[in-house]
Design a protein around this motif. Structure first.
Motif, PDB file in Angstrom:
ATOM      1  N   HIS A 249      12.819  24.745  22.610  1.00 54.29           N
ATOM      2  CA  HIS A 249      11.964  24.794  23.968  1.00 54.29           C
ATOM      3  C   HIS A 249      11.137  23.265  23.666  1.00 54.29           C
ATOM      4  N   THR A 250      11.025  22.712  25.033  1.00 53.65           N
ATOM      5  CA  THR A 250      10.538  21.281  24.921  1.00 53.65           C
ATOM      6  C   THR A 250       8.943  21.239  24.289  1.00 53.65           C
ATOM      7  N   LEU A 251       8.175  22.410  24.771  1.00 52.65           N
ATOM      8  CA  LEU A 251       6.860  22.328  24.068  1.00 52.65           C
ATOM      9  C   LEU A 251       6.666  22.207  22.656  1.00 52.65           C
ATOM     10  N   ARG A 252       7.739  22.813  22.088  1.00 48.04           N
ATOM     11  CA  ARG A 252       7.940  22.835  20.559  1.00 48.04           C
ATOM     12  C   ARG A 252       8.378  21.368  20.193  1.00 48.04           C
ATOM     13  N   TYR A 253       9.337  20.999  20.697  1.00 43.85           N
ATOM     14  CA  TYR A 253       9.835  19.397  20.340  1.00 43.85           C
ATOM     15  C   TYR A 253       8.580  18.514  20.735  1.00 43.85           C
ATOM     16  N   GLN A 254       7.822  18.593  21.824  1.00 44.45           N
ATOM     17  CA  GLN A 254       6.627  17.716  22.003  1.00 44.45           C
ATOM     18  C   GLN A 254       5.505  17.843  20.889  1.00 44.45           C
ATOM     19  N   SER A 255       5.188  19.140  20.496  1.00 48.00           N
ATOM     20  CA  SER A 255       4.227  19.301  19.408  1.00 48.00           C
ATOM     21  C   SER A 255       5.046  18.757  18.044  1.00 48.00           C
ATOM     22  N   TYR A 256       6.249  18.665  17.929  1.00 54.88           N
ATOM     23  CA  TYR A 256       6.947  18.040  16.687  1.00 54.88           C
ATOM     24  C   TYR A 256       6.623  16.644  16.590  1.00 54.88           C
ATOM     25  N   LEU A 257       6.778  16.002  17.918  1.00 60.32           N
ATOM     26  CA  LEU A 257       6.791  14.610  18.047  1.00 60.32           C
ATOM     27  C   LEU A 257       5.319  14.314  17.937  1.00 60.32           C
ATOM     28  N   ASN A 258       4.282  14.935  18.426  1.00 61.39           N
ATOM     29  CA  ASN A 258       3.043  14.693  18.135  1.00 61.39           C
ATOM     30  C   ASN A 258       2.670  14.548  16.865  1.00 61.39           C
ATOM     31  N   PHE A 259       3.056  15.654  16.042  1.00 62.67           N
ATOM     32  CA  PHE A 259       2.873  15.972  14.693  1.00 62.67           C
ATOM     33  C   PHE A 259       3.421  14.862  13.892  1.00 62.67           C
ATOM     34  N   ILE A 260       4.462  14.397  13.993  1.00 62.30           N
ATOM     35  CA  ILE A 260       5.165  13.285  13.240  1.00 62.30           C
ATOM     36  C   ILE A 260       4.215  11.902  13.740  1.00 62.30           C
ATOM     37  N   GLU A 261       3.833  11.705  14.941  1.00 60.02           N
ATOM     38  CA  GLU A 261       2.980  10.674  15.042  1.00 60.02           C
ATOM     39  C   GLU A 261       1.696  10.674  14.495  1.00 60.02           C
ATOM     40  N   SER A 262       1.070  11.974  14.324  1.00 59.97           N
ATOM     41  CA  SER A 262      -0.203  12.019  13.437  1.00 59.97           C
ATOM     42  C   SER A 262      -0.109  11.626  12.130  1.00 59.97           C
ATOM     43  N   LEU A 263       1.099  11.660  11.544  1.00 59.61           N
ATOM     44  CA  LEU A 263       1.201  11.460  10.213  1.00 59.61           C
ATOM     45  C   LEU A 263       1.300   9.941   9.646  1.00 59.61           C
TER      46      LEU A 263
END
Ligand SMILES: Nc1nc2c(ncn2[C@@H]2O[C@H](COP(=O)(O)OP(=O)(O)OP(=O)(O)O)[C@@H](O)[C@H]2O)c(=O)[nH]1
Ligand SMILES: [Mg+2]
Ligand SMILES: [Zn+2]
Length: 264
Positions: A249-263
């Motif tokens: 799901h795109t929402l999950r992938y977007q969350s993943y991108l945000n998560f990686i970005e925040s690290l």
């Protein structure tokens, strides 16, 4: 030896943990934007988290709006801590289109998480919720105002936990709960009501490790061209292909991108 960069240190930590199977279970959260009282309670939350069976991740519809980003971050937290999680989508009574709740629930059920849809106000879904809590020790977490304390009051009216209305101007909760408290629903069922969170920041996690906490990526990640693929801009990435094909799901992938970005 020259000084290591933070990134190199993270890499070392990552390899140590995974090569040796060492799991430091206390890499929890640091919430830099939270009000002071939450910060003060964190040591206690960490302590109770060690003895938790599961996290009950609560979100609400409309007031405040559902934020899947925080749900996904809390799911990551549960994956790191090695505890179960249950998602509770509350205030379904405020939705004009009740199908919307099912659509969101399906995103998570498909990837193996339990989801309950509730209305603390109308008493909907409470039996289902109770069955998911029974004989366990669970902590309720989510934004302020989503109805964590109200759900506990609905399950056990004698608790009479203080709740507060969502602010009309900001559509956000007012941090009614300021103490971490444990309640018993019956002899073997404990629930921990936590103050509302704004955000969770993760410390000491390397992006290579972060990939592991989005469970539905696993089956595709094996087929990425690069074995160290972070599923960002790499070529021949099977995870991105799965997103484009609607399998992730795109929402999950977007969350993943945000998560990686925040690290970073
Ligand atoms: N319409 C509707 N309102 C609800 C529902 N559940 C809770 N509320 C209302 O939402 C507001 C916030 O509820 P709380 O239980 O204080 O929320 P909380 O998540 O404990 O918030 P914090 O303690 O600040 O983290 C209150 O006015 C509740 O009456 C629900 O299912 N439907
Ligand atoms: Mg509360
Ligand atoms: Zn990839």
């Amino acid at each position: 030896m020259s000084r290591l960069t933070k990134r190199q240190k993270n890499q070392i930590h990552y390899y140590l943990r995974h090569r040796t199977g060492l799991q430091n279970k206390n890499r929890m959260i640091h919430d830099s934007r939270a009000p002071k009282f939450i910060e003060q309670h964190l040591p206690y939350v960490r302590k109770v988290a060690k003895n938790l069976d599961q996290l009950l991740i609560v979100g609400s519809f409309v007031s405040p709006e559902l934020k899947t980003g925080l749900i996904d971050r809390l799911l990551v937290l549960a994956e790191i801590e090695g505890i179960e999680s249950v998602i509770c989508l509350n205030k379904v009574d405020l939705l004009k289109d009740a199908e919307e709740a099912e659509r969101i629930a399906e995103i998570y059920r498909r990837i193996g998480y339990r989801v309950v849809i509730t209305s603390a106000k109308q008493g909907k879904g409470l039996q289902d919720l109770l069955e998911n809590l029974r004989e366990k020790r669970s902590a309720l977490s989510g934004h302020s105002g989503v109805g964590k304390s109200s759900l506990l009051n609905a399950l056990s009216p004698h608790l009479q936990i203080r709740v507060e209305e969502v602010s009309r101007s900001h559509n956000k909760g007012r941090h009614a709960t300021t103490q971490v408290r444990i309640y018993n629903l019956d002899d073997n069922t404990e629930v921990i009501d936590l103050p509302g969170l704004k955000m969770i920041d993760f410390i000491d996690i390397h992006p290579y490790e972060a990939r592991l906490y989005f469970r539905e990526f696993h089956q595709f990640a094996d087929q990425c061209h690069f074995s160290d693929c972070l599923h960002l801009t790499e070529e021949r990435c099977a995870v991105k292909e799965a997103v484009n094909a609607g399998e992730i799901h795109t929402l999950r992938y977007q969350s993943y991108l945000n998560f990686i970005e925040s690290l970073r």
